[in-house]
Design an enzyme around this catalytic site. Structure first.
Site, PDB file in Angstrom:
ATOM      1  N   TRP A 528       1.999  -7.338   2.512  1.00 23.19           N
ATOM      2  CA  TRP A 528       2.750  -6.871   4.199  1.00 23.19           C
ATOM      3  C   TRP A 528       1.663  -5.936   4.702  1.00 23.19           C
ATOM      4  CZ3 TRP A 528       5.957  -5.214  -0.480  1.00 23.19           C
ATOM      5  CH2 TRP A 528       6.623  -6.264  -0.752  1.00 23.19           C
ATOM      6  N   HIS A 529       0.528  -6.074   4.561  1.00 26.99           N
ATOM      7  CA  HIS A 529      -0.620  -5.000   5.081  1.00 26.99           C
ATOM      8  C   HIS A 529      -1.089  -5.747   6.305  1.00 26.99           C
ATOM      9  CE1 HIS A 529      -0.877  -2.760   1.212  1.00 26.99           C
ATOM     10  NE2 HIS A 529       0.481  -2.628   1.708  1.00 26.99           N
TER      11      HIS A 529
END
Length: 594
Positions: A528-529
């Site tokens: 999720w970066h």
């Protein structure tokens, strides 16, 4: 189970005695406020014509700042700006405070598995066939992530052109309110010792700083396993000048195009009942709309408002305000691959605590003990399947997001657990591969199409191969085997466990455990970066003002061309505070008081 936990959390938050009536002469206890702060309310309480703002004199019809998105950057930004000016925050989700799936570490995976319309997590699948999620809650990604807190390195700050002194003042502003030192689990200690054994040195102890070697980072989970999010940074706000509306979904930014440059006048949003409202900016010099909707939401909102690639806007019949071919471009996601490690030891739940920061640009972390109850779904890396190869029966050509979700609904009661152990993961820093974002329709509630092009660049793939070799050494090290009490497995056996987990929708190759490069491509997942889409110099200026228009900024991870540090949330929250201070000092000078 999740419902029971939610009700329990709600009950323990209530005052010990509440009564609808009070005895005459007896003081009545204050009414329970599920929103925690008095300046938070539902979007339907907004009256477009008369009550659009708080000011020192009470209600007003305009705002000095309208922040679109009360997320990881938006909350600290709004809290800071409210010290001197009226601020309206429009957040499309609800509050995290009474949501047990957000508040408790033990429910981390359940929050991500919840695909309902009211979930704090909105799932999407990139065109690469990788499951992902975006936040839909006050506090943003800090409400659904693994909680790890680690600052960016000095080189990132320099490349961003930020003032190091103010950066080093802004991080502690966040840390004082919501960051804690973790109590290491035995598994995290085993990872620490194993990283040191295979050469990821030195040991830097507990530190927020980004330094090469092995370290213990901060966490936004306290010692009771309760999460503290960016929403709690609103405690710094001036309650007389801040209004936060939840379930307020902005549909577009409104421009006055009569002059030489488009000029923002306000926004149109809908409330929880579907009714539309218009919030207006003050005409005072310096007033702005600030987009803080994240790397998916911010470029999406710019395009829905008429700023973006001309052909794409024309295709959807969106009136063109300003042509900019770079909106939605330069998207990147740090690819992650995991090795599943079985254990004969009882597993204690833990999220990221120990991290190995290698000189090859790879970060090694671990998560343990999630998804081990019959009613759970393995989703702690953005995936939506467990270890029984649930999706293997879906033909590759039919693995569309809607088909996948339908299959989940039909088979949710068939889920079972078949794995006891941990996930050792490696994240690739600074991926060269880039993708793009484009609109599928004009409905802001729908996810846009996102492509990250994982491992498209050969350098990224080679670095992943090196990272898998390193992780393989870690999980077969003496220290690790002493802890797991499992027999030493060969690398192919361990990789096979990960392949069988079927954690994405990408087709699997017969040789993906023999070829590490193929393993990287076939088992890639997200952490999720993701970032980009509104890059500095292409969509926004260094001070985050949108190029070519007046009174509009973007302050969030969509402006990053790289993800800061091992985990970006620390820097995104810091940036909210940092940019708020910079804006106030620019506008008020020494009178800003910050």
């Amino acid at each position: 189970m999740a419902l029971k936990l939610f009700l329990f959390a709600l009950l323990i938050s209530l005052p010990t005695s509440l009564s609808s009536t009070a005895s005459k002469g007896k003081e009545q206890k204050p009414k329970f406020n599920p929103y925690r702060y008095k300046f938070i309310d539902k979007a339907s309480t907004f009256a477009s014509s008369s009550s659009s703002s708080f000011s020192s004199n009470g209600r007003d019809s305009t705002y000095d700042y309208i922040v679109i998105g009360g997320g990881t950057a938006g909350c600290p930004l709004a809290a800071t700006l409210s010290r001197n000016f009226s601020v309206l925050v429009l957040e499309r989700g609800g509050v995290p405070f009474t949501n047990a799936n957000v508040s408790f570490l033990r429910n981390f995976h359940i929050g991500l598995a919840d695909t309902s319309a009211s979930s704090a997590s909105q799932a999407f699948v990139s065109t690469d066939g990788v499951y992902n999620a975006r936040a839909r809650v006050l506090g943003g990604g800090s409400c659904i992530n693994a909680g790890f807190y680690s600052r960016a390195d000095a080189a990132f700050v320099k490349r961003a052109g930020w003032d190091p002194k103010l950066v080093n003042e802004s991080y502690p502003w966040v840390e004082r309110e919501i960051v804690h030192q973790p109590k290491l689990t035995l598994w995290q200690k085993a990872l620490r010792d194993s990283l040191l054994e295979v050469g990821v040195r030195p040991f830097n102890g507990f530190t927020y700083d980004h330094v090469s070697g092995t370290k213990i980072g901060g966490t936004i989970f306290d010692r009771f396993g309760r999460r503290h999010t960016a929403a709690e940074l609103l405690a710094y706000a001036n309650p007389q000048k801040l209004r936060v509306l939840i379930y307020a979904t902005v549909q577009k930014i409104v421009f006055d195009t009569s002059g030489t440059r488009p000029r923002v006048t306000g926004v149109i949003f809908k409330d929880e009942n579907g009714n539309q409202h218009q919030a207006l900016l003050s005409n005072r010099q310096g007033s702005e709309v600030i987009l803080s909707s994240g790397a998916i939401g911010s470029p999406q909102m710019l395009m829905l408002s008429g700023i973006g690639p001309k052909k794409e806007l024309q295709r959807l019949k969106i009136p063109l305000v300003l042509e900019n071919e770079h909106v939605g471009k330069g998207m990147a996601d740090n690819p992650m691959n995991t090795i599943l490690v079985p254990s004969k030891q009882p597993i204690e739940q833990s999220l990221i605590q120990t991290v190995g920061i290698t000189k090859m640009g790879v970060y090694v972390e671990a998560s343990t003990g999630f998804g081990q109850s019959p009613e759970s779904i393995h989703t702690h890396y953005g995936v939506m399947s467990d270890k029984n190869e649930l999706f293997s029966t879906i033909p590759a050509k039919q693995r569309r997001p809607e088909a996948t979700q339908a299959y989940i609904r039909r088979n949710k009661y068939q889920l079972h657990e078949a794995f006891n152990g941990s996930f050792i993961l490696e994240k690739l820093a600074y991926p060269i591969s880039r993708g793009h974002l484009s609109l599928l329709n004009t409905n802001v509630d729908d996810n846009p199409s996102v492509t990250f092009n994982y491992f498209k660049h050969p350098v990224d793939l080679q670095r992943c191969v090196e990272a898998i070799r390193l992780v393989s050494k870690v999980v077969t090290s003496k220290r690790f085997l002493n802890y797991t009490q499992c027999d030493k497995q060969n690398v192919h056996e361990m990789l096979s466990l990960s392949v069988k987990a079927n954690i994405n929708l990408r087709p699997k190759q017969v040789n993906d455990t023999k070829s590490m490069a193929q393993f990287c491509k076939d088992t890639v997942v997200t952490i999720w970066h993701y970032h980009g889409g509104c890059l500095v110099g292409k969509v926004v200026s260094p001070d985050r003002k949108v190029l070519g228009v007046n009174r509009l900024r973007v302050i969030d991870g969509s402006t990053f061309d790289e993800s800061p540090g091992t985990n970006p949330q620390a820097t995104v929250m810091m940036m909210g505070r940092y940019m708020g201070v910079k804006i106030l000092r620019k506008r008020l000078g020494n009178k800003a008081g910050v």
